[in-house]
Design a protein around this motif. Structure first.
Motif, short mmCIF file in Angstrom:
data_model
loop_
_atom_site.label_atom_id
_atom_site.label_comp_id
_atom_site.label_asym_id
_atom_site.label_seq_id
_atom_site.Cartn_x
_atom_site.Cartn_y
_atom_site.Cartn_z
N GLU A 63 18.73 32.63 -18.33
CA GLU A 63 18.60 33.60 -18.88
C GLU A 63 18.90 33.82 -20.53
OE1 GLU A 63 20.35 36.99 -15.69
OE2 GLU A 63 18.64 36.57 -14.74
N TYR A 64 20.46 33.69 -20.77
CA TYR A 64 20.39 33.89 -22.15
C TYR A 64 19.91 32.95 -22.96
CZ TYR A 64 23.95 32.52 -26.26
OH TYR A 64 24.12 32.52 -28.00
N LEU A 65 19.39 31.58 -22.43
CA LEU A 65 18.78 31.18 -23.27
C LEU A 65 17.44 32.19 -23.42
CD1 LEU A 65 18.52 28.15 -24.91
CD2 LEU A 65 17.78 27.49 -23.29
N VAL A 66 16.06 31.76 -22.29
CA VAL A 66 15.39 32.89 -22.55
C VAL A 66 15.08 33.50 -23.42
CG1 VAL A 66 13.44 33.80 -20.95
CG2 VAL A 66 14.21 31.76 -20.65
N ARG A 67 16.64 35.07 -23.11
CA ARG A 67 16.88 35.77 -24.15
C ARG A 67 16.92 35.10 -26.08
NH1 ARG A 67 19.71 37.61 -20.48
NH2 ARG A 67 22.00 36.75 -21.80
N PHE A 81 6.03 19.41 -26.12
CA PHE A 81 5.09 19.92 -25.98
C PHE A 81 5.07 19.91 -23.82
CE2 PHE A 81 1.31 21.02 -23.24
CZ PHE A 81 0.89 22.12 -23.93
N ASN A 82 5.43 18.68 -23.11
CA ASN A 82 4.98 17.98 -22.54
C ASN A 82 6.75 18.45 -21.94
OD1 ASN A 82 6.57 15.97 -23.80
ND2 ASN A 82 5.81 14.59 -22.04
N TYR A 83 7.67 18.56 -22.74
CA TYR A 83 8.88 19.10 -22.34
C TYR A 83 8.70 21.06 -22.04
CZ TYR A 83 10.77 14.64 -23.72
OH TYR A 83 11.62 13.06 -23.49
N ILE A 84 8.66 21.35 -23.23
CA ILE A 84 8.14 22.56 -23.10
C ILE A 84 7.33 23.28 -21.64
CG2 ILE A 84 6.54 25.05 -24.33
CD1 ILE A 84 9.70 24.23 -25.55
N ILE A 85 6.20 22.36 -21.68
CA ILE A 85 5.39 22.73 -20.36
C ILE A 85 6.15 23.07 -18.52
CG2 ILE A 85 4.11 21.78 -18.68
CD1 ILE A 85 2.71 23.46 -20.97
N LEU A 86 6.91 21.78 -18.38
CA LEU A 86 8.44 21.95 -17.80
C LEU A 86 9.03 22.77 -18.02
CD1 LEU A 86 8.54 17.77 -17.40
CD2 LEU A 86 7.04 19.17 -15.80
N PHE A 87 9.70 23.47 -19.13
CA PHE A 87 10.60 24.28 -19.04
C PHE A 87 10.09 25.32 -18.60
CE2 PHE A 87 12.61 27.50 -21.62
CZ PHE A 87 14.20 27.81 -21.20
N VAL A 88 8.39 25.40 -19.04
CA VAL A 88 7.90 27.03 -18.77
C VAL A 88 8.04 27.26 -17.10
CG1 VAL A 88 6.25 27.96 -19.37
CG2 VAL A 88 7.40 27.24 -21.38
N GLU A 89 7.86 25.92 -17.29
CA GLU A 89 7.41 26.04 -15.20
C GLU A 89 8.86 26.36 -14.03
OE1 GLU A 89 5.49 22.37 -14.42
OE2 GLU A 89 3.69 22.62 -14.90
N ASN A 90 9.34 25.75 -14.94
CA ASN A 90 11.32 26.67 -14.84
C ASN A 90 11.20 27.73 -14.22
OD1 ASN A 90 14.36 26.16 -15.29
ND2 ASN A 90 13.63 24.96 -13.32
N VAL A 91 10.93 28.02 -15.97
CA VAL A 91 11.57 29.49 -16.08
C VAL A 91 10.81 30.43 -14.66
CG1 VAL A 91 10.97 31.29 -17.85
CG2 VAL A 91 12.10 29.23 -18.43
N GLU A 93 9.69 29.79 -11.47
CA GLU A 93 10.00 29.46 -10.69
C GLU A 93 11.60 30.17 -11.03
OE1 GLU A 93 10.64 25.92 -9.97
OE2 GLU A 93 8.83 25.09 -10.85
N ARG A 94 12.44 30.43 -11.70
CA ARG A 94 13.18 30.77 -11.32
C ARG A 94 13.23 32.18 -12.06
NH1 ARG A 94 18.10 26.43 -13.67
NH2 ARG A 94 19.04 28.06 -13.30
N LEU A 95 12.37 32.40 -13.58
CA LEU A 95 12.83 34.23 -14.01
C LEU A 95 11.74 34.27 -13.34
CD1 LEU A 95 14.55 33.54 -16.69
CD2 LEU A 95 15.67 34.12 -14.73
N GLY A 96 10.03 34.25 -13.12
CA GLY A 96 8.97 35.26 -13.20
C GLY A 96 8.16 34.55 -14.13
N GLU A 97 6.74 34.89 -13.71
CA GLU A 97 5.44 34.17 -14.90
C GLU A 97 5.72 35.30 -15.77
OE1 GLU A 97 1.62 34.17 -13.36
OE2 GLU A 97 2.86 33.19 -11.28
N GLU A 98 5.70 36.85 -16.08
CA GLU A 98 5.99 37.50 -17.10
C GLU A 98 7.07 36.52 -18.04
OE1 GLU A 98 7.02 42.11 -18.76
OE2 GLU A 98 5.99 41.58 -16.53
N VAL A 99 8.55 36.22 -17.35
CA VAL A 99 8.58 36.00 -18.80
C VAL A 99 8.10 34.70 -18.75
CG1 VAL A 99 11.50 35.18 -19.14
CG2 VAL A 99 10.52 36.90 -17.30
N ALA A 100 7.77 33.83 -18.30
CA ALA A 100 7.40 32.10 -18.56
C ALA A 100 6.62 32.84 -19.54
CB ALA A 100 6.93 31.52 -17.51
#
Length: 114
Positions: A63-67, A81-91, A93-100
């Protein structure tokens, strides 16, 4: 926006890259100003390793990193890009689609997207 890493930032970087010692970019010799670019470009062996490391983050650290990302303080520009896609998918899953979606937009608006 470049920043000086706080103790919390350094702790997060050490969580995802315990082998990190010098906090200096080996290519430029400049101190790290973000967490994800050095993780992606210097410590992760590949995208799967990057994701494995991201999953080590506690919910509060993520959450801190996303902020930081959403405020523009955490650079995403040089993360592949392929790393960001995985990061966004993890976000997602854990914080919701809107945040991702907001994180993805931050990447798309960054200084050097893939």
């Amino acid at each position: 926006m470049a920043r000086i890493l706080s103790e919390l930032d350094i702790g997060i970087l050490k969580t995802v890259a315990p082998e990190c010692e010098a906090l200096l970019c080996s290519g430029s010799g400049v101190h790290y100003r973000s967490i994800l670019p050095p993780l992606a470009n210097h410590y992760s062996k590949d995208a799967d390793d990057f994701l494995r490391r991201i999953k080590l983050l506690s919910m509060s650290d993520l959450e801190y990193l996303v902020r930081l990302i959403l405020s523009g303080e955490e650079s995403l520009g040089c993360v592949p890009f392929n790393y960001i896609i995985l990061f966004v998918e993890n976000v997602s899953e854990r914080l919701g689609e809107e945040v991702a979606s907001q994180v993805r937009k931050s990447y798309d608006d960054s200084e050097c997207p893939a």
